[in-house]
Design a protein around this motif. Structure first.
Motif, PDB file in Angstrom:
ATOM      1  N   UNK A 121       0.819  -1.215   0.000  1.00  0.00           N
ATOM      2  CA  UNK A 121       0.000   0.000   0.000  1.00  0.00           C
ATOM      3  C   UNK A 121       0.852   1.265   0.000  1.00  0.00           C
ATOM      4  N   UNK A 122       1.950   1.259   0.735  1.00  0.00           N
ATOM      5  CA  UNK A 122       2.830   2.425   0.743  1.00  0.00           C
ATOM      6  C   UNK A 122       3.402   2.662  -0.645  1.00  0.00           C
ATOM      7  N   UNK A 123       3.881   1.590  -1.266  1.00  0.00           N
ATOM      8  CA  UNK A 123       4.441   1.741  -2.606  1.00  0.00           C
ATOM      9  C   UNK A 123       3.386   2.199  -3.608  1.00  0.00           C
ATOM     10  N   UNK A 124       2.194   1.652  -3.525  1.00  0.00           N
ATOM     11  CA  UNK A 124       1.159   1.972  -4.507  1.00  0.00           C
ATOM     12  C   UNK A 124       0.556   3.358  -4.304  1.00  0.00           C
ATOM     13  N   UNK A 125       0.168   3.679  -3.064  1.00  0.00           N
ATOM     14  CA  UNK A 125      -0.621   4.887  -2.840  1.00  0.00           C
ATOM     15  C   UNK A 125       0.154   6.057  -2.262  1.00  0.00           C
ATOM     16  N   UNK A 126       1.281   5.809  -1.614  1.00  0.00           N
ATOM     17  CA  UNK A 126       2.068   6.909  -1.094  1.00  0.00           C
ATOM     18  C   UNK A 126       3.261   7.215  -1.979  1.00  0.00           C
ATOM     19  N   UNK A 127       3.826   6.196  -2.600  1.00  0.00           N
ATOM     20  CA  UNK A 127       4.952   6.383  -3.510  1.00  0.00           C
ATOM     21  C   UNK A 127       4.489   6.450  -4.962  1.00  0.00           C
ATOM     22  N   UNK A 128       3.219   6.165  -5.214  1.00  0.00           N
ATOM     23  CA  UNK A 128       2.609   6.227  -6.541  1.00  0.00           C
ATOM     24  C   UNK A 128       3.326   5.337  -7.563  1.00  0.00           C
ATOM     25  N   UNK A 129       3.719   4.150  -7.119  1.00  0.00           N
ATOM     26  CA  UNK A 129       4.359   3.186  -8.014  1.00  0.00           C
ATOM     27  C   UNK A 129       3.293   2.356  -8.723  1.00  0.00           C
ATOM     28  N   UNK A 130       3.589   1.956  -9.933  1.00  0.00           N
ATOM     29  CA  UNK A 130       2.667   1.095 -10.678  1.00  0.00           C
ATOM     30  C   UNK A 130       2.783  -0.333 -10.148  1.00  0.00           C
ATOM     31  N   UNK A 131       1.812  -1.159 -10.496  1.00  0.00           N
ATOM     32  CA  UNK A 131       1.850  -2.562 -10.075  1.00  0.00           C
ATOM     33  C   UNK A 131       3.094  -3.258 -10.617  1.00  0.00           C
ATOM     34  N   UNK A 132       3.471  -2.918 -11.828  1.00  0.00           N
ATOM     35  CA  UNK A 132       4.663  -3.504 -12.441  1.00  0.00           C
ATOM     36  C   UNK A 132       5.925  -3.083 -11.686  1.00  0.00           C
ATOM     37  N   UNK A 133       6.006  -1.802 -11.327  1.00  0.00           N
ATOM     38  CA  UNK A 133       7.172  -1.325 -10.579  1.00  0.00           C
ATOM     39  C   UNK A 133       7.254  -1.993  -9.206  1.00  0.00           C
ATOM     40  N   UNK A 134       6.105  -2.137  -8.562  1.00  0.00           N
ATOM     41  CA  UNK A 134       6.076  -2.775  -7.241  1.00  0.00           C
ATOM     42  C   UNK A 134       6.537  -4.225  -7.357  1.00  0.00           C
ATOM     43  N   UNK A 135       6.030  -4.920  -8.357  1.00  0.00           N
ATOM     44  CA  UNK A 135       6.419  -6.314  -8.562  1.00  0.00           C
ATOM     45  C   UNK A 135       7.930  -6.425  -8.752  1.00  0.00           C
ATOM     46  N   UNK A 136       8.488  -5.528  -9.548  1.00  0.00           N
ATOM     47  CA  UNK A 136       9.939  -5.532  -9.786  1.00  0.00           C
ATOM     48  C   UNK A 136      10.699  -5.231  -8.494  1.00  0.00           C
ATOM     49  N   UNK A 137      10.255  -4.220  -7.748  1.00  0.00           N
ATOM     50  CA  UNK A 137      10.945  -3.842  -6.510  1.00  0.00           C
ATOM     51  C   UNK A 137      10.913  -4.949  -5.460  1.00  0.00           C
ATOM     52  N   UNK A 138       9.778  -5.629  -5.340  1.00  0.00           N
ATOM     53  CA  UNK A 138       9.627  -6.650  -4.312  1.00  0.00           C
ATOM     54  C   UNK A 138       9.978  -8.049  -4.787  1.00  0.00           C
ATOM     55  N   UNK A 139      10.249  -8.188  -6.075  1.00  0.00           N
ATOM     56  CA  UNK A 139      10.643  -9.493  -6.598  1.00  0.00           C
ATOM     57  C   UNK A 139       9.502 -10.497  -6.642  1.00  0.00           C
ATOM     58  N   UNK A 140       8.295 -10.016  -6.962  1.00  0.00           N
ATOM     59  CA  UNK A 140       7.128 -10.893  -7.062  1.00  0.00           C
ATOM     60  C   UNK A 140       6.448 -10.655  -8.400  1.00  0.00           C
ATOM     61  N   UNK A 141       5.432 -11.463  -8.697  1.00  0.00           N
ATOM     62  CA  UNK A 141       4.696 -11.301  -9.953  1.00  0.00           C
ATOM     63  C   UNK A 141       3.655 -10.184  -9.826  1.00  0.00           C
ATOM     64  N   UNK A 142       3.282  -9.593 -10.950  1.00  0.00           N
ATOM     65  CA  UNK A 142       2.305  -8.517 -10.981  1.00  0.00           C
ATOM     66  C   UNK A 142       0.966  -9.006 -10.422  1.00  0.00           C
ATOM     67  N   UNK A 143       0.590 -10.245 -10.743  1.00  0.00           N
ATOM     68  CA  UNK A 143      -0.657 -10.804 -10.218  1.00  0.00           C
ATOM     69  C   UNK A 143      -0.657 -10.866  -8.697  1.00  0.00           C
ATOM     70  N   UNK A 144       0.492 -11.165  -8.115  1.00  0.00           N
ATOM     71  CA  UNK A 144       0.610 -11.185  -6.653  1.00  0.00           C
ATOM     72  C   UNK A 144       0.420  -9.788  -6.082  1.00  0.00           C
ATOM     73  N   UNK A 145       0.973  -8.799  -6.764  1.00  0.00           N
ATOM     74  CA  UNK A 145       0.814  -7.418  -6.308  1.00  0.00           C
ATOM     75  C   UNK A 145      -0.664  -7.029  -6.346  1.00  0.00           C
ATOM     76  N   UNK A 146      -1.334  -7.346  -7.443  1.00  0.00           N
ATOM     77  CA  UNK A 146      -2.757  -7.007  -7.567  1.00  0.00           C
ATOM     78  C   UNK A 146      -3.587  -7.655  -6.462  1.00  0.00           C
ATOM     79  N   UNK A 147      -3.357  -8.941  -6.218  1.00  0.00           N
ATOM     80  CA  UNK A 147      -4.144  -9.625  -5.192  1.00  0.00           C
ATOM     81  C   UNK A 147      -3.800  -9.087  -3.810  1.00  0.00           C
ATOM     82  N   UNK A 148      -2.539  -8.757  -3.577  1.00  0.00           N
ATOM     83  CA  UNK A 148      -2.150  -8.195  -2.276  1.00  0.00           C
ATOM     84  C   UNK A 148      -2.764  -6.809  -2.070  1.00  0.00           C
TER      85      UNK A 148
END
Length: 170
Positions: A121-148
């Motif tokens: 949530x911090x990455x998405x809504x406070x840092x304004x990162x895209x789901x793809x960027x979050x997935x790359x930063x955390x080393x997970x798949x985009x689908x995992x980011x969406x479900x999380x």
């Protein structure tokens, strides 16, 4: 250390340490852990001085290091300890009561989430990162980011009804 990089890093710390600390605090939920996280990221950045000259390159490296370091810390912990509190963490000052109240409610609500949910949530809504960027930063798949994101928002709605409609935080 290269003198040019040292000067750039020194100026970067002067200019951006407040913003880095705020992000680290949102990721960790603890002032001391946030200070440690920023310090660790800056130390690792200082060790990798090649190719980092301008603020944008340094900031990108420091932030990515912070996210990775925090994920590593979560993974090292044997279990997740959640602390729920109804205490006020700040007191409103200088006529900014509404903004202070909102900050306090958001901090308290984030502290009720798991560390991974808080990071997403911090990455998405406070840092304004895209789901793809979050997935790359955390080393997970985009689908995992969406479900999380979905699960985290649902948990936030249930655990912090005082925030009203969570979508307003976007």
């Amino acid at each position: 250390m290269d003198p040019g990089f040292e000067a750039a890093l020194r100026q970067f710390v002067i200019d951006r340490s407040g913003a880095l600390f705020r992000t680290a605090y949102l990721l960790t939920g603890d002032r001391h852990a946030a200070e440690d996280l920023v310090q660790s990221a800056l130390t690792k950045t200082a060790a990798r001085h090649r190719g980092l000259r301008d603020h944008a390159a340094i900031e990108g490296y420091v932030r990515r290091t912070m996210y990775h370091e925090q994920v590593s810390r979560w993974r090292r912990r044997a279990r997740i300890v959640e602390v729920s509190t109804d205490q006020w963490l700040d007191r409103p000052r200088d006529g900014h009561a509404e903004a202070a109240d909102l900050r306090v409610m958001i901090r308290a609500a984030l502290s009720r989430l798991t560390p991974r949910q808080r990071a997403i949530l911090v990455l998405r809504y406070f840092e304004d990162k895209s789901e793809t960027e979050i997935a790359h930063l955390l080393g997970v798949r985009v689908g995992s980011v969406r479900s999380q994101i979905h699960r985290s928002l649902e948990r936030l709605k249930k655990s912090a009804p005082e925030l009203g409609n969570v979508r307003e935080l976007r």
